[in-house]
Scaffold this active site. Structure first.
Site, PDB file in Angstrom:
ATOM      1  N   ALA A  70       0.979   1.783   1.916  1.00 39.82           N
ATOM      2  CA  ALA A  70       2.424   1.731   2.117  1.00 39.82           C
ATOM      3  C   ALA A  70       3.186   2.306   0.920  1.00 39.82           C
ATOM      4  O   ALA A  70       2.621   2.620  -0.130  1.00 39.82           O
ATOM      5  CB  ALA A  70       2.853   0.295   2.395  1.00 39.82           C
ATOM      6  N   HIS A  71       4.501   2.392   1.100  1.00 38.78           N
ATOM      7  CA  HIS A  71       5.381   3.054   0.130  1.00 38.78           C
ATOM      8  C   HIS A  71       5.289   2.432  -1.259  1.00 38.78           C
ATOM      9  O   HIS A  71       5.220   1.219  -1.430  1.00 38.78           O
ATOM     10  CB  HIS A  71       6.832   3.025   0.612  1.00 38.78           C
ATOM     11  CG  HIS A  71       7.385   1.644   0.814  1.00 38.78           C
ATOM     12  ND1 HIS A  71       8.035   0.948  -0.160  1.00 38.78           N
ATOM     13  CD2 HIS A  71       7.364   0.835   1.899  1.00 38.78           C
ATOM     14  CE1 HIS A  71       8.419  -0.223   0.297  1.00 38.78           C
ATOM     15  NE2 HIS A  71       8.008  -0.320   1.564  1.00 38.78           N
ATOM     16  N   ASN A  72       5.252   3.320  -2.244  1.00 39.78           N
ATOM     17  CA  ASN A  72       5.267   2.967  -3.669  1.00 39.78           C
ATOM     18  C   ASN A  72       4.031   2.215  -4.145  1.00 39.78           C
ATOM     19  O   ASN A  72       4.026   1.656  -5.238  1.00 39.78           O
ATOM     20  CB  ASN A  72       6.534   2.183  -4.032  1.00 39.78           C
ATOM     21  CG  ASN A  72       7.777   3.028  -3.921  1.00 39.78           C
ATOM     22  OD1 ASN A  72       8.535   2.905  -2.962  1.00 39.78           O
ATOM     23  ND2 ASN A  72       7.988   3.918  -4.878  1.00 39.78           N
ATOM     24  N   SER A 115       4.362  -1.344  -2.676  1.00 37.80           N
ATOM     25  CA  SER A 115       4.374  -1.592  -4.118  1.00 37.80           C
ATOM     26  C   SER A 115       3.167  -2.391  -4.604  1.00 37.80           C
ATOM     27  O   SER A 115       3.253  -3.156  -5.561  1.00 37.80           O
ATOM     28  CB  SER A 115       5.671  -2.293  -4.537  1.00 37.80           C
ATOM     29  OG  SER A 115       6.791  -1.494  -4.229  1.00 37.80           O
TER      30      SER A 115
END
Length: 335
Positions: free
Chosen positions: A243-245, A263
Site C-alpha cells: 500500500a501507499h507510502n 506506511s
C-alpha cells in the site's frame, strides 16, 4: 532439448560424484515422477525412502546424507541441494519468447520517449510522454508505461503490466504478468455531512530498486505524497498488496496473498509469510520473520519471529496453542 552426462553436470555443480551412470540426462524431475533420463534431488532424509523405487538415474544429495547410488545410478553430493538445483535448472531453462523485430509496429511510442539500445517492445505496448527506457529493456505485448516513468537497464516486464506515471524502476528487475505499479493508494475520509466519502488525492510515486522481482497480479500503490519504496533485491510473490507510502528495505521476501497496509516500514531481509497482513504505520525491523497467516498489529523487533493473529513471539504462541489443546483434552476427560 539439451542433454548432459553426469560428469558434465558434476563439473558445473562442483560436487562430489558417487557412482556413475551411462544415461544422458535430459532434465530434472521430482523423485516420484522421474524417468530414467532425469536427475532428481533429495533435500531431506524424509525423501530417502523414495530413491530405491525412483526411475531417476541420478540425484543431488546433501554432503551429510549417507546413501548408496545403486547400479548404473549416481549421486552428486553438494553443500546446498536447493542452490545446486537452481544452477541445474538454468541448464535446462527453455528460451524466452522470440521478438521478430525490436519494436512491433502496433506499439505506440510517444515521440519524446527515450528508448535505450537493444530494447524490445512487443505488440500493442504503450510508451508515454518523456518515458526513459534503459539499455536492453524488454516489454512483452500489452505493457503500458505512462508518462515520465524511467525503467533501468535489462529490466523485463511481462504482458499486462501497467506502470503509472512518474514511477522509477531500477535495473535487472522482473515484473510478471499483470503487475500494477503506481495505482492510486487507498485513501478516503467521510464527508462532513456524513453522506459519502472524500477521495484523498495520491500525488506521490513508486520507486523500485535494482534486481527486484514481482509476481503476477501484485500491486504496488503510489504514495499519498513522496514515494512507496521497494528496496534492492526484494522478491515479491503473486497476489501481493503493497500500500501507499510503505517502505521495504533490501532483500525482503513477501509470499503470496500477503499485504502491507499504508506506511508500513520493513527493514532489510524481512520475510513475510503467505497470507500475512501488516497493520498500517507498523515497523518490522531487519531480519524479522512474520509466519504465514499472521496479523501484525505492533512493531516487530529485529531478528524476531512472530506468529498468530494478533502476531506475537512464535514460541509463546506455540505454547499457548499447546495449552489450549491440553484444556480441550481435559474437558473431554471430565465430561
Amino acid at each position: 532439448m539439451p542433454s548432459y552426462s553426469i560428469r558434465e553436470i558434476n563439473t558445473i555443480l562442483k560436487g562430489e560424484l558417487i557412482g556413475d551412470t551411462t544415461q544422458k540426462i535430459e532434465g530434472p524431475e521430482e523423485i516420484q515422477k522421474a524417468s530414467t533420463n532425469h536427475i532428481t534431488l533429495i533435500g531431506s532424509t524424509k525423501y530417502l525412502k523414495y530413491w530405491a523405487a525412483s526411475k531417476a538415474c541420478a540425484t543431488l544429495i546433501d554432503f551429510n546424507v549417507d546413501m548408496e547410488p545403486g547400479d548404473n545410478r549416481a549421486l552428486i553430493k553438494v553443500k546446498n541441494v536447493d542452490l545446486a538445483m537452481a544452477e541445474l535448472l538454468k541448464l535446462f531453462n527453455p528460451a524466452t519468447p522470440v521478438f521478430d523485430i525490436d519494436i512491433h509496429p502496433t506499439a505506440v511510442v510517444h515521440e519524446t520517449a527515450k528508448i535505450g539500445d537493444g530494447c524490445k517492445i512487443g505488440a500493442n505496448c504503450y510508451i508515454g510522454k518523456d518515458v526513459a527506457l534503459g539499455k536492453g529493456v524488454t516489454l512483452y505485448p500489452n505493457v503500458c508505461v505512462f508518462d515520465e516513468t524511467s525503467v533501468g537497464d535489462s529490466t523485463i516486464i511481462w504482458s499486462g503490466t501497467v506502470i503509472r506515471e512518474r514511477c522509477m524502476i531500477g535495473s535487472h528487475c522482473i515484473f510478471h504478468s499483470n503487475v500494477s505499479i503506481g495505482a492510486d493508494g487507498f485513501g478516503y475520509r467521510p464527508c462532513d455531512d456524513g453522506k459519502g466519502l472524500v477521495k484523498i488525492p495520491q500525488i506521490g510515486n513508486v520507486i523500485i530498486g535494482h534486481d527486484v522481482e514481482i509476481g503476477a497480479n501484485s500491486c504496488v500503490d503510489r504514495g499519498k505524497f513522496s514515494a512507496t519504496i521497494v528496496g534492492d533485491g526484494c522478491k515479491i510473490d503473486n497476489l501481493v498488496q503493497i500500500a501507499h507510502n510503505s517502505i521495504m528495505g533490501r532483500s525482503c521476501i513477501m509470499a503470496g496473498h500477503s499485504g502491507l497496509a499504508g506506511s508500513v516500514t520493513l527493514g532489510d531481509g524481512v520475510i513475510i509469510g503467505g497470507s500475512a497482513s501488516i497493520k498500517d504505520h507498523t515497523t518490522i525491523h531487519s531480519g524479522a520473520t512474520v509466519c504465514a497467516g499472521s496479523g501484525v498489529m505492533n512493531d516487530v523487533e529485529a531478528g524476531k519471529t512472530v506468529l498468530g493473529y494478533p502476531a506475537q513471539d512464535a514460541r509463546d504462541m506455540l505454547k499457548q496453542w499447546a495449552a489450549v489443546r491440553q484444556l480441550v483434552k481435559c474437558k473431554k476427560t471430565v465430561s
